[in-house]
Design a protein around this motif. Structure first.
Motif, PDB file in Angstrom:
ATOM      1  N   ILE A  17      -2.491   7.277  -2.216  1.00 27.11           N
ATOM      2  CA  ILE A  17      -3.325   7.213  -2.990  1.00 27.11           C
ATOM      3  C   ILE A  17      -3.204   8.140  -4.573  1.00 27.11           C
ATOM      4  N   THR A  32      -2.793   1.734  -5.387  1.00 29.78           N
ATOM      5  CA  THR A  32      -4.289   2.163  -5.500  1.00 29.78           C
ATOM      6  C   THR A  32      -5.300   1.371  -5.962  1.00 29.78           C
ATOM      7  N   LEU A  33      -4.791   0.760  -7.024  1.00 31.12           N
ATOM      8  CA  LEU A  33      -5.588  -0.109  -8.099  1.00 31.12           C
ATOM      9  C   LEU A  33      -5.758  -1.403  -7.180  1.00 31.12           C
ATOM     10  N   PHE A  39     -11.513  -3.390  -2.386  1.00 30.92           N
ATOM     11  CA  PHE A  39     -13.082  -2.998  -2.057  1.00 30.92           C
ATOM     12  C   PHE A  39     -13.924  -3.871  -3.099  1.00 30.92           C
ATOM     13  N   ILE A  40     -13.567  -3.759  -4.202  1.00 33.88           N
ATOM     14  CA  ILE A  40     -14.379  -4.545  -5.055  1.00 33.88           C
ATOM     15  C   ILE A  40     -14.802  -6.128  -4.474  1.00 33.88           C
ATOM     16  N   LEU A  59      -5.974  -1.443  -3.677  1.00 33.94           N
ATOM     17  CA  LEU A  59      -6.930  -0.957  -2.915  1.00 33.94           C
ATOM     18  C   LEU A  59      -8.468  -1.053  -3.386  1.00 33.94           C
ATOM     19  N   VAL A  60      -8.290  -0.508  -4.523  1.00 37.14           N
ATOM     20  CA  VAL A  60      -9.853  -0.629  -5.065  1.00 37.14           C
ATOM     21  C   VAL A  60     -10.152  -2.142  -5.447  1.00 37.14           C
ATOM     22  N   ASP A  61      -9.289  -2.811  -5.969  1.00 32.77           N
ATOM     23  CA  ASP A  61      -9.397  -4.471  -6.043  1.00 32.77           C
ATOM     24  C   ASP A  61     -10.030  -4.989  -4.765  1.00 32.77           C
ATOM     25  N   GLY A 115     -13.323  -8.218  -9.547  1.00 37.52           N
ATOM     26  CA  GLY A 115     -12.217  -8.232  -8.850  1.00 37.52           C
ATOM     27  C   GLY A 115     -10.956  -8.855  -9.100  1.00 37.52           C
ATOM     28  N   TYR A 164       0.867  -1.369   0.059  1.00 42.54           N
ATOM     29  CA  TYR A 164      -0.023  -0.085   0.091  1.00 42.54           C
ATOM     30  C   TYR A 164       0.811   1.259  -0.063  1.00 42.54           C
TER      31      TYR A 164
END
Length: 134
Positions: A42, A48-49, A55-56, A51-53, A121, A39
């Protein structure tokens, strides 16, 4: 009628096992990614990608859990529906029928959303790993 009942029970059992397996796999994937992903700040970067993954995939887990819960509600209202039908109670019969149909529609939506977010994801994870390498 006995064969239909046995086949339906086998279908429900297989469907339930599949839903629970996918829920466990999604949660395990989220735990692994949360622990092993690097990590950073952002921005427009691979971290960041990832982290988005995460979340998905968490959304996929949410919909997988909702599907299990809504399936239980469908079974509960189906029992009430059948009991009302055998007792000739029109209020229990019609009320339970409407609720069973409502929750059955939710399970279909949860199924589609779970699969969409799960595929998105895992695809995004592969994309992020390739992007980080090159």
């Amino acid at each position: 009628m006995g064969q239909v009942t046995e086949l339906h029970k086998a279908y429900l059992d297989a469907s339930s096992k599949s839903d629970h397996f996918l829920l466990g796999a999604i949660v395990a994937a989220c735990a692994y990614l949360a622990q092993s992903n690097p990590y950073g700040k952002i921005g427009v970067n691979p971290e960041t990608l990832l982290l988005v993954d995460l979340f998905i995939l968490a959304l996929a887990g949410f919909f997988a859990h909702r599907r299990v819960e809504n399936t239980i509600q469908v079974l509960k209202y189906n029992v009430t529906f059948l009991q009302g039908k055998s007792d000739r109670d029109p209020f229990a019969y019609l009320g339970a029928k409407q609720l069973a149909e409502k929750y059955a529609e939710r399970t279909i939506t949860d199924y589609k959303m779970r699969n969409l977010f799960m595929a998105l994801g895992f695809g995004l994870y592969v994309f992020a790993k390739v992007l980080a390498t090159y």
